[in-house]
Design an enzyme around this catalytic site. Sequence first.
Site, PDB file in Angstrom:
ATOM      1  N   ASP A 132      28.798  36.449  33.528  1.00  0.00           N
ATOM      2  CA  ASP A 132      28.772  37.353  32.381  1.00  0.00           C
ATOM      3  C   ASP A 132      27.334  37.813  32.106  1.00  0.00           C
ATOM      4  O   ASP A 132      26.396  37.372  32.773  1.00  0.00           O
ATOM      5  CB  ASP A 132      29.347  36.586  31.181  1.00  0.00           C
ATOM      6  CG  ASP A 132      30.250  37.460  30.326  1.00  0.00           C
ATOM      7  OD1 ASP A 132      30.078  38.690  30.362  1.00  0.00           O
ATOM      8  OD2 ASP A 132      31.095  36.896  29.609  1.00  0.00           O
ATOM      9  N   ASP A 153      35.714  44.647  27.337  1.00  0.00           N
ATOM     10  CA  ASP A 153      36.865  43.745  27.462  1.00  0.00           C
ATOM     11  C   ASP A 153      38.206  44.408  27.149  1.00  0.00           C
ATOM     12  O   ASP A 153      38.340  45.184  26.198  1.00  0.00           O
ATOM     13  CB  ASP A 153      36.701  42.549  26.519  1.00  0.00           C
ATOM     14  CG  ASP A 153      35.593  41.628  26.978  1.00  0.00           C
ATOM     15  OD1 ASP A 153      34.902  41.966  27.959  1.00  0.00           O
ATOM     16  OD2 ASP A 153      35.417  40.571  26.354  1.00  0.00           O
TER      17      ASP A 153
HETATM   18  C1  GLA Z   1      32.802  38.556  27.892  1.00  0.00           C
HETATM   19  C2  GLA Z   1      33.657  38.884  29.107  1.00  0.00           C
HETATM   20  C3  GLA Z   1      35.061  38.351  28.895  1.00  0.00           C
HETATM   21  C4  GLA Z   1      35.028  36.847  28.634  1.00  0.00           C
HETATM   22  C5  GLA Z   1      34.087  36.519  27.493  1.00  0.00           C
HETATM   23  C6  GLA Z   1      33.797  35.040  27.354  1.00  0.00           C
HETATM   24  O1  GLA Z   1      33.236  39.223  26.750  1.00  0.00           O
HETATM   25  O2  GLA Z   1      33.664  40.259  29.352  1.00  0.00           O
HETATM   26  O3  GLA Z   1      35.887  38.652  29.993  1.00  0.00           O
HETATM   27  O4  GLA Z   1      34.631  36.175  29.799  1.00  0.00           O
HETATM   28  O5  GLA Z   1      32.823  37.162  27.666  1.00  0.00           O
HETATM   29  O6  GLA Z   1      32.989  34.783  26.241  1.00  0.00           O
END
Ligand code: GLA
Length: 537
Positions: free
Chosen positions: A161, A217
């Site tokens: 990430d 996301d």
């Molecule tokens: C980000 C990523 C997600 C998830 C979260 C975890 O938002 O894009 O897919 O892994 O972090 O905190």
Amino acid sequence: MKNLLWMGWLSASLFVCSAPCAAKHVPSIDPPLMGWSSWNTYRVNIDQQLIEKQADALISQGLKDVGYIYINVDDGFFGYRDASGQMHAHRERFPNGMKVVADYIHSLGLRAGIYSDAGDNTCGSIWDNDANGVGAGLYGHDQQDIDLYIKEWGYDFIKIDYCGGQDLGLDEEERYDAICKAIANTGREDVSINICRWAFPGTWASRMARSWRISSDINPSWKSVKYIIDKNLYLSAYAGGGHYNDMDMLEIGRGLTPNEEEVHFGIWCIMSSPLLIGCDLTTIPEASLRLLKNKELIALNQDSLGLQAYVALRQNDGYVLVKDIEQKRGLTRAVALYNPSENFCRFSVPLSTLELGGKVKARDLIQHKDLDKLNGMIEQSVPPHSVLIWKLTGEKRLEPNSYEAEWAYLPCYDDLGQKPKLIHYETSAQSSGQMKVSNIGGKAENYIEWNEVYSEQGGAYDLTVYYSCPKPRKLEICLNGEKQTLDKLSSDKDQVSTVTIPVVLRPGYNQVRMGNDFGWAPDIDRFTLQKKGSATQ
Ligand code: GLA
């Protein structure tokens, strides 16, 4: 990674052919990842029992049998670093540590995935108040953490990430490069790497990772699914050779309508995105499970060519997406008629625009149904928020005569939004497909490139460039490395003009590049090819 390949091969070959032709389809690339991931349903609220229950359910629900073989632990497992900097698992959630979790997953014949951040803090520490995520990222601990996760604990996949990296203002390419070197140092060549930077990060990503996120996301809503598909429509040039645009974890089984679930799964499949299920597998609705186990759609995703479908045509509010499957430039292609709008969408698609000639066999891959043979056209009305996904087999493969800018590879392109005047794909009402490429040129490496300009027999053609450029600009066109320069091209404001040059193509694939080594080049809409002596099409 080779030990994984049989999975993709198995699902692809179930679909495409019976034993005698199987040898032709042995893949040489890794297919997109398939499995389950904890984030969408559980966020940081995970524990050992929960992960193991989901792994059991993956098997009991028959998902492993159709190719879902990864169980990925996302954010939420972090405990603390000890005095030596060594990371430990969360004391309450994973009291027995993370190795036992990976061991359990492996004991089921599955592969195990884990999560970290390229910076110092995880996203969970910022968005989910997970205090343990502070200082839990890889930054300052690359080799130590990677050795722990990959070598000691034995995880086979890592999602990296960028929340911490963004806060520290780090350079994406440098950070991911350093982390990938740490992974290479472990000596394990089978680790699957996912770059999670929430936008197409740049063409360097395919040197480092098997997949990279292209959007922020996902959430279980139609708006989110539609937004992510939009983000991926013009990125087909960057998927290939076993490296994929990641459209994020699946929200199937989490409340979308049946038609929306078909769009979600069908488009993820035809675009060769990783398929990581995100729902609770112990309570998944029957219809959603059936869709996730649709072998004909899975075969599109795991196809041995590993291609991402591109937008062949816009029609009303809809999109026609197409890709080769089974064999490059063969007689069989997969097509999606995608209607993201709120109204019925009428599609009238000449099969010649899909490069298929003669009588064309069609099979509906969502409904598992052979359709009547098509003669020259697809005529279909598609409901709102819906998609039809067909496999088409023609009698002839036609030579293409038009190449859109939005299909092209731009070596300097990224979607990080940090560089002003960056080359990019842009909507343009006057351009065919309503898209063009802007900000080409200024330096030698900032070009637009089509690598598979195909001529059956080779020979003399007229190449016509469709461009727009209100002030006179120079365009350099390189065909198979040979440059021609067109000076002072201009068009009325926002209008598309054309210029035609004679070229000689090789039989098979040719490479066309357009750019300008020093100044800006015109914006490019597309180019067409007309074989000398043949009638205008
Ligand atoms: C980000 C990523 C997600 C998830 C979260 C975890 O938002 O894009 O897919 O892994 O972090 O905190």
